[in-house]
Design a protein around this motif. Structure first.
Motif, PDB file in Angstrom:
ATOM      1  N   GLU A   1       0.835  -1.197   0.000  1.00 24.40           N
ATOM      2  CA  GLU A   1       0.000   0.000   0.000  1.00 24.40           C
ATOM      3  C   GLU A   1       0.873   1.251   0.000  1.00 24.40           C
ATOM      4  N   PRO A   2       0.305   2.399  -0.429  1.00 26.71           N
ATOM      5  CA  PRO A   2       1.065   3.656  -0.342  1.00 26.71           C
ATOM      6  C   PRO A   2       1.514   3.919   1.090  1.00 26.71           C
ATOM      7  N   PHE A   3       2.728   4.423   1.231  1.00 25.27           N
ATOM      8  CA  PHE A   3       3.278   4.697   2.551  1.00 25.27           C
ATOM      9  C   PHE A   3       2.906   6.109   2.974  1.00 25.27           C
ATOM     10  N   ALA A   4       2.168   6.191   4.078  1.00 27.28           N
ATOM     11  CA  ALA A   4       1.757   7.484   4.628  1.00 27.28           C
ATOM     12  C   ALA A   4       2.113   7.489   6.104  1.00 27.28           C
ATOM     13  N   PRO A   5       3.247   8.098   6.492  1.00 27.15           N
ATOM     14  CA  PRO A   5       3.632   8.120   7.906  1.00 27.15           C
ATOM     15  C   PRO A   5       2.512   8.656   8.789  1.00 27.15           C
ATOM     16  N   ALA A   6       2.374   8.062   9.966  1.00 25.36           N
ATOM     17  CA  ALA A   6       1.279   8.417  10.863  1.00 25.36           C
ATOM     18  C   ALA A   6       1.358   9.873  11.301  1.00 25.36           C
ATOM     19  N   LYS A   7       0.271  10.611  11.119  1.00 23.73           N
ATOM     20  CA  LYS A   7       0.216  11.991  11.605  1.00 23.73           C
ATOM     21  C   LYS A   7       0.007  12.025  13.115  1.00 23.73           C
TER      22      LYS A   7
END
Length: 253
Positions: A119-125
């Protein structure tokens, strides 16, 4: 200095150029390295891009890449225990948490494409909300000196990988991680996700874990497990024996 990328699921990083040498860490599929020395037996001295760790690997585990790919950001992440990619038309299964630079489909002479569990990597906000299910994914993973995957990990490999999935870089070893972040003075002031560090009789930091609360810790000791903790240290939940002496607590987010 030539640059390269790891093209096997898990690449052992060894102290010396020999399969019999101690494994000091690992590089996971898609991790980039700087190559420093190549010997006649096909062993390469490398420096990992992610944490600067150095060791020896076998040349067949690497593919030479361009500076552009080396500097490219991570775009995707493996979200299954064994996610599947295609490597030059053949399947390769990579471990949970592997970060990938799929902005380019060609890595040197290797063509790579995602198939499942990527899946696309989206660092946790909001890492304080996201870290717990990531850490729990590792529960009952066997302890492995130098390991850092769900198929075998050491204590600092576990904490580094959990934080890596959150998008927060950590150094590799426990004593190195203990120099990062901010000090928490008392365990009663600890928050979930803080790192707790433990020392040996000589005063050297040798162990690290993630605090679930000021009374529980998840850490790799024999296996990834949850144990009680107090201001003195960890008590094994199964035996009641105190196993680790608390040295300090650090907050990374």
């Amino acid at each position: 200095m030539p640059l390269a990328i790891t093209i096997v699921p898990v690449m052992p990083l060894r102290a010396e150029p020999s399969h019999k040498s101690e494994m000091i860490s690992q590089a996971i599929f898609g991790e980039c390295v700087e190559t420093e020395t190549v010997n006649a037996d096909g062993w390469v001295k490398v420096r990992l891009q992610y944490d600067g760790y150095e060791g020896w690997v076998t040349q067949s585990h690497l593919e030479t890449i361009t500076l552009d790919l080396y500097n490219a950001p991570y775009t995707h992440i493996a979200t299954q225990w064994a996610a599947r990619l295609s490597l030059n038309g053949q399947p390769v299964y990579i471990p949970y948490g592997s970060l990938l630079k799929l902005s380019a489909s060609q890595w040197g002479n290797v063509k790579v494409s995602a198939e499942s569990g990527i899946e696309p990597f989206a660092p946790a906000k909001l890492p304080h909300l996201a870290w717990r299910p990531i850490a729990h994914t590792f529960l009952n993973t066997a302890y492995l000196w130098g390991g850092k995957t769900v198929f075998g990990t050491d204590c600092s490999g576990f904490t580094q990988t959990v934080y890596k999935i959150l998008g927060i870089p950590l150094l590799r070893d426990a004593y190195q991680q203990a120099t990062e972040g901010e000090t928490v003075s008392l365990i009663q002031e600890a928050k979930p996700g803080d790192l707790a560090f433990f020392d040996n009789e000589a005063g050297k930091i040798t162990h690290v874990g993630l605090l679930l609360s000021d009374q529980e810790i998840i850490h790799a000791s024999g296996k990834v497990r949850i144990d009680p903790i107090d201001h003195q240290g960890i008590v094994n939940a199964d035996t009641g024996v105190r196993t680790h002496k608390l040295r300090l607590i650090r907050r990374m987010f």
